[in-house]
Motif scaffolding. Structure first.
Motif, short mmCIF file in Angstrom:
data_model
loop_
_atom_site.label_atom_id
_atom_site.label_comp_id
_atom_site.label_asym_id
_atom_site.label_seq_id
_atom_site.Cartn_x
_atom_site.Cartn_y
_atom_site.Cartn_z
N UNK A 156 5.29 8.16 -8.56
CA UNK A 156 6.27 7.53 -9.46
C UNK A 156 7.53 8.39 -9.55
N UNK A 157 8.66 7.76 -9.82
CA UNK A 157 9.90 8.53 -9.93
C UNK A 157 9.83 9.50 -11.10
N UNK A 158 10.49 10.63 -10.99
CA UNK A 158 10.45 11.60 -12.09
C UNK A 158 11.11 11.01 -13.33
N UNK A 159 10.60 11.34 -14.49
CA UNK A 159 11.18 10.80 -15.72
C UNK A 159 12.60 11.32 -15.91
N UNK A 160 13.43 10.45 -16.39
CA UNK A 160 14.82 10.85 -16.63
C UNK A 160 14.90 11.54 -17.98
N UNK A 161 15.74 12.51 -18.08
CA UNK A 161 15.89 13.22 -19.35
C UNK A 161 16.80 12.40 -20.27
N UNK A 162 16.67 12.57 -21.54
CA UNK A 162 17.50 11.80 -22.48
C UNK A 162 18.99 12.09 -22.26
N UNK A 163 19.77 11.07 -22.41
CA UNK A 163 21.21 11.19 -22.20
C UNK A 163 21.94 11.45 -23.51
N UNK A 181 0.83 -1.21 0.00
CA UNK A 181 0.00 0.00 0.00
C UNK A 181 0.86 1.26 0.00
N UNK A 182 1.96 1.26 0.75
CA UNK A 182 2.86 2.41 0.76
C UNK A 182 3.52 2.59 -0.60
N UNK A 183 3.88 1.49 -1.23
CA UNK A 183 4.48 1.59 -2.56
C UNK A 183 3.47 2.13 -3.56
N UNK A 184 2.20 1.80 -3.39
CA UNK A 184 1.17 2.30 -4.29
C UNK A 184 0.95 3.78 -4.08
#
Length: 68
Positions: A27-34, A20-23
Motif C-alpha cells: 500500500x502507498x505510504x500514509x501521507x502526513x497531515x498538511x 494479482x500484481x495490484x494485490x
C-alpha cells in the motif's frame, strides 16, 4: 488476415494478472497531515469575512438588549 483486438472482448488472464500484481503491491505510504501548509481558517477565501460577520452578529445580540 491480421487479427484485430476487439475492445469488447476482455482477456481474463491479463485481467487476473493485473489484479494479482495490484494485490501484491504494498500500500502507498500514509501521507502526513498538511496542517503546516494550510491556512488557519481553511481553504475558503471568504472564511475570514464570514467569521467577522458572525462575531458582529453575536456581539449585537449580546450587547443589543442592554441599550433597549
Amino acid at each position: 488476415m491480421a487479427r484485430k483486438e476487439d475492445p469488447r472482448v476482455t482477456d481474463l488472464a491479463r485481467y487476473r494478472r493485473a489484479r494479482e500484481q495490484a494485490r501484491r503491491r504494498p500500500p502507498p505510504p500514509p501521507t502526513r497531515p498538511q496542517s503546516a501548509n494550510q491556512p488557519l481558517l481553511g481553504s475558503r477565501r471568504n472564511a475570514g469575512l464570514i467569521l467577522v460577520l458572525v462575531l458582529i452578529v453575536l456581539a449585537a445580540l449580546w450587547v443589543g438588549p442592554m441599550f433597549l
